[in-house]
Design a protein around this motif. Structure first.
Motif, PDB file in Angstrom:
ATOM      1  N   ALA A  28      -7.851  25.822  25.873  1.00 60.70           N
ATOM      2  CA  ALA A  28      -7.159  26.666  26.844  1.00 60.70           C
ATOM      3  C   ALA A  28      -5.686  26.845  26.512  1.00 60.70           C
ATOM      4  O   ALA A  28      -5.027  27.740  27.057  1.00 60.70           O
ATOM      5  CB  ALA A  28      -7.310  26.095  28.253  1.00 60.70           C
ATOM      6  N   THR A  29      -5.134  25.999  25.622  1.00 62.95           N
ATOM      7  CA  THR A  29      -3.716  26.089  25.271  1.00 62.95           C
ATOM      8  C   THR A  29      -3.527  26.302  23.769  1.00 62.95           C
ATOM      9  O   THR A  29      -2.460  26.033  23.225  1.00 62.95           O
ATOM     10  CB  THR A  29      -2.963  24.820  25.710  1.00 62.95           C
ATOM     11  OG1 THR A  29      -3.573  23.671  25.102  1.00 62.95           O
ATOM     12  CG2 THR A  29      -2.984  24.666  27.223  1.00 62.95           C
ATOM     13  N   SER A  30      -4.554  26.803  23.097  1.00 67.93           N
ATOM     14  CA  SER A  30      -4.499  27.008  21.652  1.00 67.93           C
ATOM     15  C   SER A  30      -4.170  28.464  21.315  1.00 67.93           C
ATOM     16  O   SER A  30      -4.689  29.382  21.958  1.00 67.93           O
ATOM     17  CB  SER A  30      -5.841  26.642  21.006  1.00 67.93           C
ATOM     18  OG  SER A  30      -6.123  25.264  21.164  1.00 67.93           O
ATOM     19  N   ILE A  31      -3.312  28.663  20.317  1.00 74.36           N
ATOM     20  CA  ILE A  31      -3.021  30.011  19.835  1.00 74.36           C
ATOM     21  C   ILE A  31      -2.863  29.990  18.315  1.00 74.36           C
ATOM     22  O   ILE A  31      -2.705  28.931  17.701  1.00 74.36           O
ATOM     23  CB  ILE A  31      -1.740  30.605  20.453  1.00 74.36           C
ATOM     24  CG1 ILE A  31      -0.497  29.852  19.967  1.00 74.36           C
ATOM     25  CG2 ILE A  31      -1.816  30.639  21.968  1.00 74.36           C
ATOM     26  CD1 ILE A  31       0.806  30.612  20.176  1.00 74.36           C
ATOM     27  N   PHE A  32      -2.890  31.187  17.728  1.00 74.41           N
ATOM     28  CA  PHE A  32      -2.525  31.380  16.331  1.00 74.41           C
ATOM     29  C   PHE A  32      -1.072  31.841  16.280  1.00 74.41           C
ATOM     30  O   PHE A  32      -0.605  32.561  17.160  1.00 74.41           O
ATOM     31  CB  PHE A  32      -3.403  32.451  15.684  1.00 74.41           C
ATOM     32  CG  PHE A  32      -4.819  32.024  15.411  1.00 74.41           C
ATOM     33  CD1 PHE A  32      -5.196  31.551  14.162  1.00 74.41           C
ATOM     34  CD2 PHE A  32      -5.788  32.107  16.405  1.00 74.41           C
ATOM     35  CE1 PHE A  32      -6.512  31.172  13.909  1.00 74.41           C
ATOM     36  CE2 PHE A  32      -7.106  31.734  16.168  1.00 74.41           C
ATOM     37  CZ  PHE A  32      -7.461  31.259  14.913  1.00 74.41           C
ATOM     38  N   PHE A  33      -0.366  31.438  15.220  1.00 78.15           N
ATOM     39  CA  PHE A  33       0.979  31.971  15.000  1.00 78.15           C
ATOM     40  C   PHE A  33       1.265  32.039  13.505  1.00 78.15           C
ATOM     41  O   PHE A  33       0.582  31.414  12.690  1.00 78.15           O
ATOM     42  CB  PHE A  33       2.041  31.141  15.745  1.00 78.15           C
ATOM     43  CG  PHE A  33       2.269  29.753  15.229  1.00 78.15           C
ATOM     44  CD1 PHE A  33       3.264  29.482  14.295  1.00 78.15           C
ATOM     45  CD2 PHE A  33       1.502  28.681  15.693  1.00 78.15           C
ATOM     46  CE1 PHE A  33       3.489  28.191  13.818  1.00 78.15           C
ATOM     47  CE2 PHE A  33       1.724  27.383  15.227  1.00 78.15           C
ATOM     48  CZ  PHE A  33       2.718  27.145  14.288  1.00 78.15           C
ATOM     49  N   TYR A  34       2.286  32.822  13.168  1.00 76.38           N
ATOM     50  CA  TYR A  34       2.630  33.071  11.762  1.00 76.38           C
ATOM     51  C   TYR A  34       4.039  32.580  11.447  1.00 76.38           C
ATOM     52  O   TYR A  34       4.908  32.539  12.315  1.00 76.38           O
ATOM     53  CB  TYR A  34       2.571  34.571  11.459  1.00 76.38           C
ATOM     54  CG  TYR A  34       1.189  35.174  11.494  1.00 76.38           C
ATOM     55  CD1 TYR A  34       0.409  35.268  10.339  1.00 76.38           C
ATOM     56  CD2 TYR A  34       0.674  35.697  12.678  1.00 76.38           C
ATOM     57  CE1 TYR A  34      -0.855  35.846  10.369  1.00 76.38           C
ATOM     58  CE2 TYR A  34      -0.592  36.282  12.716  1.00 76.38           C
ATOM     59  CZ  TYR A  34      -1.352  36.351  11.559  1.00 76.38           C
ATOM     60  OH  TYR A  34      -2.598  36.919  11.602  1.00 76.38           O
ATOM     61  N   ASN A  35       4.234  32.234  10.175  1.00 78.76           N
ATOM     62  CA  ASN A  35       5.564  32.012   9.613  1.00 78.76           C
ATOM     63  C   ASN A  35       5.725  33.057   8.501  1.00 78.76           C
ATOM     64  O   ASN A  35       5.458  32.789   7.339  1.00 78.76           O
ATOM     65  CB  ASN A  35       5.672  30.584   9.067  1.00 78.76           C
ATOM     66  CG  ASN A  35       6.945  30.319   8.292  1.00 78.76           C
ATOM     67  OD1 ASN A  35       6.954  29.540   7.355  1.00 78.76           O
ATOM     68  ND2 ASN A  35       8.042  30.949   8.660  1.00 78.76           N
ATOM     69  N   PRO A  36       6.161  34.286   8.859  1.00 79.05           N
ATOM     70  CA  PRO A  36       6.161  35.362   7.867  1.00 79.05           C
ATOM     71  C   PRO A  36       7.288  35.277   6.845  1.00 79.05           C
ATOM     72  O   PRO A  36       7.137  35.750   5.713  1.00 79.05           O
ATOM     73  CB  PRO A  36       6.289  36.630   8.717  1.00 79.05           C
ATOM     74  CG  PRO A  36       6.972  36.180   9.961  1.00 79.05           C
ATOM     75  CD  PRO A  36       6.515  34.768  10.196  1.00 79.05           C
ATOM     76  N   THR A  37       8.422  34.698   7.239  1.00 81.31           N
ATOM     77  CA  THR A  37       9.554  34.622   6.323  1.00 81.31           C
ATOM     78  C   THR A  37      10.564  33.600   6.819  1.00 81.31           C
ATOM     79  O   THR A  37      10.733  33.420   8.039  1.00 81.31           O
ATOM     80  CB  THR A  37      10.238  35.992   6.169  1.00 81.31           C
ATOM     81  OG1 THR A  37      11.289  35.887   5.195  1.00 81.31           O
ATOM     82  CG2 THR A  37      10.821  36.482   7.473  1.00 81.31           C
ATOM     83  N   GLY A  38      11.200  32.920   5.878  1.00 85.63           N
ATOM     84  CA  GLY A  38      12.248  31.971   6.246  1.00 85.63           C
ATOM     85  C   GLY A  38      11.797  30.992   7.315  1.00 85.63           C
ATOM     86  O   GLY A  38      10.745  30.376   7.208  1.00 85.63           O
ATOM     87  N   ASN A  39      12.607  30.896   8.362  1.00 90.66           N
ATOM     88  CA  ASN A  39      12.310  29.979   9.463  1.00 90.66           C
ATOM     89  C   ASN A  39      11.886  30.726  10.724  1.00 90.66           C
ATOM     90  O   ASN A  39      12.005  30.199  11.823  1.00 90.66           O
ATOM     91  CB  ASN A  39      13.531  29.107   9.751  1.00 90.66           C
ATOM     92  CG  ASN A  39      13.905  28.251   8.555  1.00 90.66           C
ATOM     93  OD1 ASN A  39      13.040  27.836   7.795  1.00 90.66           O
ATOM     94  ND2 ASN A  39      15.200  28.013   8.378  1.00 90.66           N
TER      95      ASN A  39
END
Length: 218
Positions: free
Chosen positions: A156-167
């Motif tokens: 219920a608290t899970s998501i996907f996220f990206y680190n596209p560049t730098g920080n």
């Protein structure tokens, strides 16, 4: 009097049937059961490619009651020369005019971010000090099982996220099956000397406040 009373009785008795027949005629030909569009998405919903790589959209198909129906694609055009997160929306409409949609997410990842690995356990530095388990699942693509640092994380608290560049981190708006989440103002700070790595973001969801949340690597 008895004859007139009997006549009025039959008239009153017949009125409901007359109106019932009229309603049936008015609704004749209108479907009373609607089958909403059902989507089939080949490949992964969350995808990533390195800058300069190739992205071929696997596409999405839809059916209504088992029969194929058209799908319209809108949203971003993936530019593999420019780091970022691109979102495409696929929409289908059934014969009764009801629409449904699904999304695909594609991250284009710069070389520095592609080489990084942010995986690990991060504890929120406030609230109930919940632990977020961050897992790398693709090039610059991660999941967390505790987006807000609540006491106990999970689906219920899970998501996907990206680190596209730098920080820079990007958590696009997404439905994890129990609610819609996104994160904004999201940044990652690598370890420096005795200071551990950390990340900060604001969770966008009705159950969370607008304050930034910081997580420190354990």
């Amino acid at each position: 009097m008895k004859k007139n009373s009997l006549k009025y009785f039959f008239l009153l008795f017949a009125l409901p049937f007359l109106f019932s027949c009229e309603r049936d005629l008015e609704t004749e030909g209108i479907s009373r059961i609607t089958n909403y569009p059902v989507f089939d998405m080949p490949g992964e919903q969350f995808m990533s490619v390195p800058v300069g790589g190739t992205f071929n959209d696997p596409g999405v198909t839809a059916t209504e009651g088992g029969a194929s129906i058209p799908v319209t694609k809108t949203g971003d055009v993936v530019d593999t020369s420019t780091p970022g997160v691109y979102v495409m929306t696929y929409t289908a409409t059934n014969k009764d005019g009801y629409s449904a949609s699904t999304k695909r997410y594609v991250g284009v990842i710069a070389p520095d971010a592609a080489a990084a690995d942010l995986s690990g356990n991060y504890k929120r530095n406030a609230g109930v000090f919940g632990v977020s388990k961050v897992t790398k699942v693709g090039v610059g693509l991660y999941t967390t099982d505790n987006v807000g640092g609540v006491a106990v994380g999970g689906p219920a608290t899970s998501i996907f996220f990206y680190n596209p560049t730098g920080n820079r981190l990007v958590g696009p708006e997404q439905n994890n099956g129990t609610g819609v989440f996104a994160v904004t103002n999201a940044t990652y700070s690598p370890a420096a000397g005795t200071t551990p790595a950390s990340y900060t973001w604001t969770v966008i969801n009705p159950g969370y406040g607008a304050a930034p949340r910081t997580f420190v690597k354990q």
